[in-house]
Write an enzyme that holds these catalytic residues in place. Structure first.
Site, PDB file in Angstrom:
ATOM      1  CB  THR B 144     -46.635 -67.605  81.005  1.00 13.23           C
ATOM      2  OG1 THR B 144     -45.771 -67.039  80.017  1.00 13.23           O
ATOM      3  CG2 THR B 144     -45.822 -68.484  81.939  1.00 13.23           C
ATOM      4  CD  GLU B 227     -45.473 -58.861  81.976  1.00 10.96           C
ATOM      5  OE1 GLU B 227     -46.497 -58.275  81.567  1.00 10.96           O
ATOM      6  OE2 GLU B 227     -44.998 -59.865  81.430  1.00 10.96           O
TER       7      GLU B 227
END
Ligand SMILES: Cc1cc2nc3c(=O)[nH]c(=O)nc-3n(C[C@H](O)[C@H](O)[C@H](O)COP(=O)(O)OP(=O)(O)OC[C@H]3O[C@@H](n4cnc5c(N)ncnc54)[C@H](O)[C@@H]3O)c2cc1C
Lengths: 365, 415
Positions: B144, B227
């Site tokens: 990403t 995360e």
């Protein structure tokens, strides 16, 4: 508002758990559930006198311990875990809360101390256990005389006093009557869950005493308090099922490995844990809200809906993951399975509670 | 311990004295970083004050109430920052942390590969130490924001003859070099937020190895735990208040336009619970009891998840060593909630859910929910992997049989 348990509350949980671990082993539960009475009066006396549980949530001025829904929840959770058999829920929780929330000062002063001491076993007659909107339609009081019937009354066969929410004109009232009064019929009902005794109670022109008014707000409140206590019981039961099921998957070998190493089971256990964590958090939160008189109005229904689905799901998986042995009478799982099923539909199914949530949120026209 | 009142007072005072909307974005953020109010939860040696989560939250609240431009936070930069802070050496922290916070350098996460996703430790990008530098060859994927990134946190294999977890090292790689090629990938929802990254004799300086050679797996786990806790890399969006004027606001708005580009659909992948009741009322679907049932179910999950994570947090704070895997349960919960939300939106829309694009419901947002929700149960570790973690680490269920022991060289894999 509290957000977690205090040290004292944790210590209280320990005390209750230790008592029940000693007094409510599955072998005991099995013996009691085969009897008509369904409980051991000596253990009930110890529970009331030594541990003081029957008055946990009742105010000190009425002979109780002066704790609230949080401590009651703790006790109920442990009772659910150990599948305690006795009139606690009927007498302390149902009758106790009905009197506390709806009873006149005089009635509270007269009856609550005995309920708190466990010397009086009472129960609450609700002629409809599905929905509080329908309560009072089948039991009617006219000129101080009660007529009608309630199909499912918890522990009526063990009670000496009945508290009845009945219609009187176009309103509801709380009425009190001794079970040996003329015109009362108590017929034990065969229960799906034999650890919670049920009876059909009929009233044929029974002289009753009006001990309080039950406005729709009060009826809502009673329903909330009972459901939150019940949700605790269910969360405790679900935890017990998850614990024993995990243990079983570690010791049962198939294909040369413990069945707990198969993902087909592991992933469902993980989901179950997640669901249970949510239901437990919602249930504890509901008790914190009730205790503080704060929070969203729908928390009690939310807790009951979540606890019901989790408990039943845990019960279904507990049988499935044991295979054939899980379906036997000899194995203990079915005891909790039956409690899960009957609690799911006791005081409102999950669907009823979800609809009630939406109503309380103002979303139902 | 500093009290909440003292903290509020100190931040407000500092802002009164220093906040100036005519500064450039970089000037302002440098002042902010030096003041240690930008990242108060970091240690004092590195731009912080060693604050607890609650103490930091007080600071954050005051910043957002007053509409103060914060340090840069969008995208994987936070993962990079937290990992460098936890695992980097002093030189690395001094070199990289400040420009992350000021927004001058942006980052991506170079973990997944075509041959190793869930099985991250099965990666085969190669790093070799030649003439005092690390030379990198291999391919990463699903990265990403790599198309906007100046640097990447990279895991690569440095030893092929040891078991797979032991031969991995952790690097900080400059993306703006000849040996690194980034190609955007179009997703099923039409956006192109993630990329493939090809590394051909790409270079990493010796001082950009984090930890020691072979420590890579442990360090990557630190990143992954952040995360999971942050709930995905795109979680904190900055937003600009339209009425704010001044140079710093203008530059911030421009920065966000680029930085938020890969994440415009992220709220949709979480299910847009905020749109459920308004849509149900507007369409009249709220009058359908079966729809109400599913809405109530959704709220139960959402509220239950929130309460459970708060309870876990409280337990952790009280020092209980009971295992509460808030990370994995929370991540799994987000998937379940998003799926239920998509189901509810579908029920509410009925046949209108056949539409897409700006003319469809909520200017296309409902359609975007329906085609974005599948990402949430894959990105950052799939639901199945979370279930493995919960069942093994929390419930203590027996581990899976392994087919990947011994030297990495000999393990069956896709190349
Ligand atoms: C929107 C999005 C953004 C992403 N951003 C990044 C990024 O910035 N940086 C980055 O490095 N990566 C990123 N990823 C990659 C992501 O981490 C991986 O896609 C993910 O870990 C799964 O790996 P995979 O795609 O190789 O699938 P696989 O690992 O091949 O999985 C395929 C299927 O097999 C199942 N499976 C695999 N192993 C097991 C097992 N042990 N038990 C049970 N089931 C198993 C999986 O659950 C899945 O259903 C992103 C992904 C998405 C969707």
């Amino acid at each position: 508002m509290q957000t977690g348990f205090t040290e004292d509350q944790e210590a209280f949980r320990e005390v209750v758990a230790r008592f029940l671990q000693d007094k409510s082993q599955p072998t005991t539960v099995r013996k009691l559930m085969e009897t008509d009475q369904g409980y051991d009066p000596d253990v009930w006396q110890q529970l009331c006198n030594e541990v003081g549980l029957a008055g946990t949530h009742l105010p000190e001025e009425y002979g109780g311990f002066g704790f609230g829904p949080v401590e009651l929840g703790i006790a109920a959770e442990e009772m659910g875990r150990y599948l305690y058999c006795g009139p606690f829920f009927a007498s302390s929780v149902m009758a106790g809360y009905a009197l506390l929330l709806a009873g006149s000062e005089e009635a509270k002063t007269r009856m609550l101390p005995e309920i708190a001491a466990g010397s009086l076993i009472a129960t609450l007659v609700l002629d409809n256990l599905n929905s509080l909107d329908l309560v009072g339609q089948k039991v009617l009081v006219n000129n101080g005389r009660l007529n009608g019937a309630a199909d499912l009354v918890v522990d009526a066969q063990n009670a000496s006093q009945l508290l009845v929410i009945a219609s009187s004109g176009d309103e509801l009232g709380l009425f009190s009557v001794a079970t040996d009064s003329a015109g009362i019929g108590i017929l034990p009902v065969e229960a799906l869950d034999p650890t919670r005794k049920l009876a059909r109670v009929t009233f044929d022109d029974v002289e009753v005493e009006r001990v309080g008014d039950v406005s729709s707000e009060i009826l809502d409140q009673i329903w909330d308090y009972l459901n939150v206590a019940l949700a605790h019981e269910m969360v405790g039961g679900a935890q017990r099922l998850l614990d024993t099921t995990i243990e079983y998957t570690k010791i049962r070998y198939q294909f040369g490995r413990p069945i707990g190493s198969f993902q087909g089971l592991k992933h469902r256990c993980a989901d179950l844990l997640m669901e249970l964590e949510f239901a437990r958090a919602a249930t504890h939160y509901a008790a914190f809200c009730l205790a503080a008189g704060d929070g969203e109005p729908y928390v009690s229904s939310m807790a009951k809906a979540m606890a019901s689905e989790t408990y039943m799901n845990a019960a279904k998986e507990a049988v499935q993951m044991r295979g054939g042995i899980g379906f036997t009478w000899e194995e203990d799982t079915h005891l909790w399975y039956k409690r899960a099923k009957s609690s799911e539909v006791f005081l409102g199914t999950p669907a009823v509670h979800r609809e009630r949530m939406m109503t309380m949120m103002g979303e139902v026209a | 311990m500093t009290s909440p009142e003292e903290i509020s007072k100190a931040v407000s005072q500092w802002l009164d004295d220093n906040w100036d909307q005519d500064l450039s974005l970089t000037e302002w953020r440098n002042i902010l970083v030096d003041s240690s109010w930008a990242t108060p939860h970091w240690p004092e040696a590195y731009f912080g004050r060693g604050f607890t989560t609650e103490q930091s939250a007080i600071v954050g609240r005051i910043f957002s109430e007053r509409g103060i431009v914060p340090v840069a936070q969008t995208g994987p930069r936070r993962l990079a920052a937290e990992t460098i802070l936890a695992e980097g050496n002093d030189q690395q922290k001094r070199r990289y942390l400040r420009p992350i916070l000021t927004g001058e350098e942006s980052w991506c996460q170079l973990f997944s590969e075509p041959g190793s996703g869930s099985d991250l430790a099965g990666l085969s990008t190669k790093a070799e130490f030649i003439d005092g530098k690390w030379i990198i060859n291999g391919q990463k994927v699903w990265n990403t924001s790599a198309h906007h990134a100046d640097f990447g946190i990279l895991v690569a294999r440095t030893d092929w003859d040891v078991p797979k977890h032991q031969g991995i090292s952790f690097f900080l790689i400059d993306m703006r070099q000849k040996g690194v090629e980034v190609r955007q990938l179009k997703q099923m929802n039409g956006h192109a937020s993630f990329n493939e990254v090809f590394m051909t004799d790409a270079v990493v300086a010796a001082e950009d190895l984090v930890g020691k050679e072979g420590d890579g797996w442990a360090i990557a786990k630190t990143t992954l735990s952040y995360e999971r806790r942050l709930g995905g890399v795109g979680r904190s969006f900055g937003s600009v208040q339209a009425e704010k004027l001044g140079r710093v606001h203008d530059e911030y708005a421009k920065e966000l336009e680029v930085a938020n580009e890969p994440y415009t659909w992220y709220p949709q992948r979480q299910g847009r619970l905020d749109l459920v009741l308004p849509r149900a009322r507007e369409t009249g679907a709220i009058n359908d009891p079966s729809v109400r049932q599913e809405i109530a179910r959704l709220f139960c999950m959402q509220k239950g998840a929130g309460l459970a994570s708060a309870a876990a947090e409280a337990k952790r704070k009280s020092g209980s060593n009971e295992l509460v895997p808030a990370g994995s349960i929370g991540k799994l919960a987000a998937s379940v909630i998003a799926r239920q939300a998509a189901k509810v939106h579908t029920m509410i829309s009925g046949s209108d859910a056949m539409r897409s694009g700006p003319d469809s419901a909520e200017e296309g947002m409902i359609a975007e929910v329906l085609v974005s929700v599948p990402a949430i149960s894959i990105a950052g570790g799939t639901d199945e992997i979370q279930r493995n973690i919960i069942s093994e680490r929390v419930l203590g269920m027996p581990k899976e049989m392994r087919a990947d022991t011994g030297p990495f060289r000999d393990i069956k894999r896709n190349d």
